[in-house]
Design a protein around this motif. Structure first.
Motif, PDB file in Angstrom:
ATOM      1  N   UNK A  87      17.216  -1.193   5.288  1.00  0.00           N
ATOM      2  CA  UNK A  87      16.925   0.117   4.724  1.00  0.00           C
ATOM      3  C   UNK A  87      15.910   0.853   5.578  1.00  0.00           C
ATOM      4  N   UNK A  88      16.186   2.142   5.788  1.00  0.00           N
ATOM      5  CA  UNK A  88      15.241   2.987   6.506  1.00  0.00           C
ATOM      6  C   UNK A  88      14.093   3.312   5.558  1.00  0.00           C
ATOM      7  N   UNK A  89      12.850   3.076   5.958  1.00  0.00           N
ATOM      8  CA  UNK A  89      11.735   3.312   5.030  1.00  0.00           C
ATOM      9  C   UNK A  89      11.580   4.789   4.714  1.00  0.00           C
ATOM     10  N   UNK A  90      11.382   5.090   3.432  1.00  0.00           N
ATOM     11  CA  UNK A  90      11.185   6.479   3.034  1.00  0.00           C
ATOM     12  C   UNK A  90       9.709   6.822   2.960  1.00  0.00           C
ATOM     13  N   UNK A  91       8.865   5.810   2.896  1.00  0.00           N
ATOM     14  CA  UNK A  91       7.422   6.014   2.830  1.00  0.00           C
ATOM     15  C   UNK A  91       6.811   5.445   4.111  1.00  0.00           C
ATOM     16  N   UNK A  92       5.938   6.190   4.768  1.00  0.00           N
ATOM     17  CA  UNK A  92       5.300   5.646   5.976  1.00  0.00           C
ATOM     18  C   UNK A  92       4.487   4.387   5.648  1.00  0.00           C
ATOM     19  N   UNK A  93       4.394   3.452   6.585  1.00  0.00           N
ATOM     20  CA  UNK A  93       3.686   2.198   6.308  1.00  0.00           C
ATOM     21  C   UNK A  93       2.232   2.389   5.875  1.00  0.00           C
ATOM     22  N   UNK A  94       1.531   3.365   6.431  1.00  0.00           N
ATOM     23  CA  UNK A  94       0.130   3.572   6.036  1.00  0.00           C
ATOM     24  C   UNK A  94       0.034   4.005   4.575  1.00  0.00           C
ATOM     25  N   UNK A  96       2.295   3.301   2.231  1.00  0.00           N
ATOM     26  CA  UNK A  96       2.688   2.147   1.426  1.00  0.00           C
ATOM     27  C   UNK A  96       1.524   1.157   1.300  1.00  0.00           C
ATOM     28  N   UNK A  97       0.781   0.934   2.382  1.00  0.00           N
ATOM     29  CA  UNK A  97      -0.376   0.044   2.324  1.00  0.00           C
ATOM     30  C   UNK A  97      -1.449   0.607   1.402  1.00  0.00           C
ATOM     31  N   UNK A  98      -1.678   1.920   1.457  1.00  0.00           N
ATOM     32  CA  UNK A  98      -2.666   2.537   0.567  1.00  0.00           C
ATOM     33  C   UNK A  98      -2.246   2.383  -0.888  1.00  0.00           C
ATOM     34  N   UNK A 100      -0.352   0.025  -2.135  1.00  0.00           N
ATOM     35  CA  UNK A 100      -0.497  -1.391  -2.477  1.00  0.00           C
ATOM     36  C   UNK A 100      -1.954  -1.724  -2.784  1.00  0.00           C
ATOM     37  N   UNK A 101      -2.880  -1.212  -1.972  1.00  0.00           N
ATOM     38  CA  UNK A 101      -4.305  -1.481  -2.199  1.00  0.00           C
ATOM     39  C   UNK A 101      -4.762  -0.860  -3.513  1.00  0.00           C
ATOM     40  N   UNK A 102      -4.295   0.344  -3.817  1.00  0.00           N
ATOM     41  CA  UNK A 102      -4.660   0.994  -5.084  1.00  0.00           C
ATOM     42  C   UNK A 102      -4.129   0.182  -6.267  1.00  0.00           C
ATOM     43  N   UNK A 103      -2.893  -0.279  -6.183  1.00  0.00           N
ATOM     44  CA  UNK A 103      -2.312  -1.066  -7.277  1.00  0.00           C
ATOM     45  C   UNK A 103      -3.059  -2.391  -7.448  1.00  0.00           C
ATOM     46  N   UNK A 104      -3.345  -3.080  -6.352  1.00  0.00           N
ATOM     47  CA  UNK A 104      -4.066  -4.351  -6.434  1.00  0.00           C
ATOM     48  C   UNK A 104      -5.471  -4.145  -6.979  1.00  0.00           C
ATOM     49  N   UNK A 105      -6.142  -3.062  -6.572  1.00  0.00           N
ATOM     50  CA  UNK A 105      -7.476  -2.767  -7.090  1.00  0.00           C
ATOM     51  C   UNK A 105      -7.430  -2.495  -8.585  1.00  0.00           C
ATOM     52  N   UNK A 106      -6.391  -1.796  -9.045  1.00  0.00           N
ATOM     53  CA  UNK A 106      -6.243  -1.543 -10.475  1.00  0.00           C
ATOM     54  C   UNK A 106      -6.052  -2.822 -11.269  1.00  0.00           C
ATOM     55  N   UNK A 107      -5.252  -3.730 -10.752  1.00  0.00           N
ATOM     56  CA  UNK A 107      -5.030  -5.013 -11.433  1.00  0.00           C
ATOM     57  C   UNK A 107      -6.321  -5.825 -11.463  1.00  0.00           C
TER      58      UNK A 107
END
Length: 155
Positions: A87-94, A96-98, A100-107
């Motif tokens: 699959x061609x990524x629709x979200x740039x990697x930077x 997506x990483x941001x 992911x960090x926001x979601x992990x921080x929320x958890x």
């Protein structure tokens, strides 16, 4: 009929190249005047643009599922660029990483909140033992030492 489909195909590829110019060639590690060389093993096979079929418009193709016209030459890396490739990524990697960090921080914040605010206080005081935590009564080893009695003045 076929000329309108070819025109639609050309317009679609041009639009995909315009919108995905950053995905087509990594320009940060290449010289300014970089032009990819023609592979000598391909001979006179056409040099097609490196654009995923997932990035092309959905309408205007003979084969709508694979987004290609009958008789068109395949790219040399068609297994990667086809609709069945990665699959061609629709979200740039930077981004997506941001996310992911926001979601992990929320958890993690929710876990800390549950540990320190939702857990009730102990209903009783933990038991304390005299004579240095009953060291001699439990065998004389420091490992067997129980909770020592604290000397606090009661008010």
């Amino acid at each position: 009929m076929s000329s309108t489909i070819l025109t639609a195909r050309r317009v679609g590829i041009r639009a995909a190249l315009r919108t995905n110019r950053a995905h087509a060639v990594r320009s940060y590690a290449l010289p300014v005047n970089f032009k990819p060389e023609h592979d000598p093993q391909l001979g006179d096979y056409p040099d097609l643009p490196y654009v995923s079929r997932q990035r092309l418009p959905a309408l205007g193709w003979d084969d709508k599922q694979m987004r290609r016209n009958f008789g068109d030459p395949l790219h040399e890396r068609d297994e990667i660029l086809s609709m069945w490739g990665p699959d061609a990524p629709t979200v740039p990697p930077s981004t997506a990483l941001r996310h992911f960090i926001i979601a992990f921080s929320g958890i993690a914040a929710f876990g800390v909140f549950c540990k320190y605010t939702l857990v009730p206080a102990r209903p009783a005081v933990p038991r304390e033992y005299p004579f240095s935590g009953l060291v001699t009564e439990l065998g004389g080893l420091e490992v067997n030492k129980a909770r020592e009695e604290s000397i606090e003045e009661e008010e």
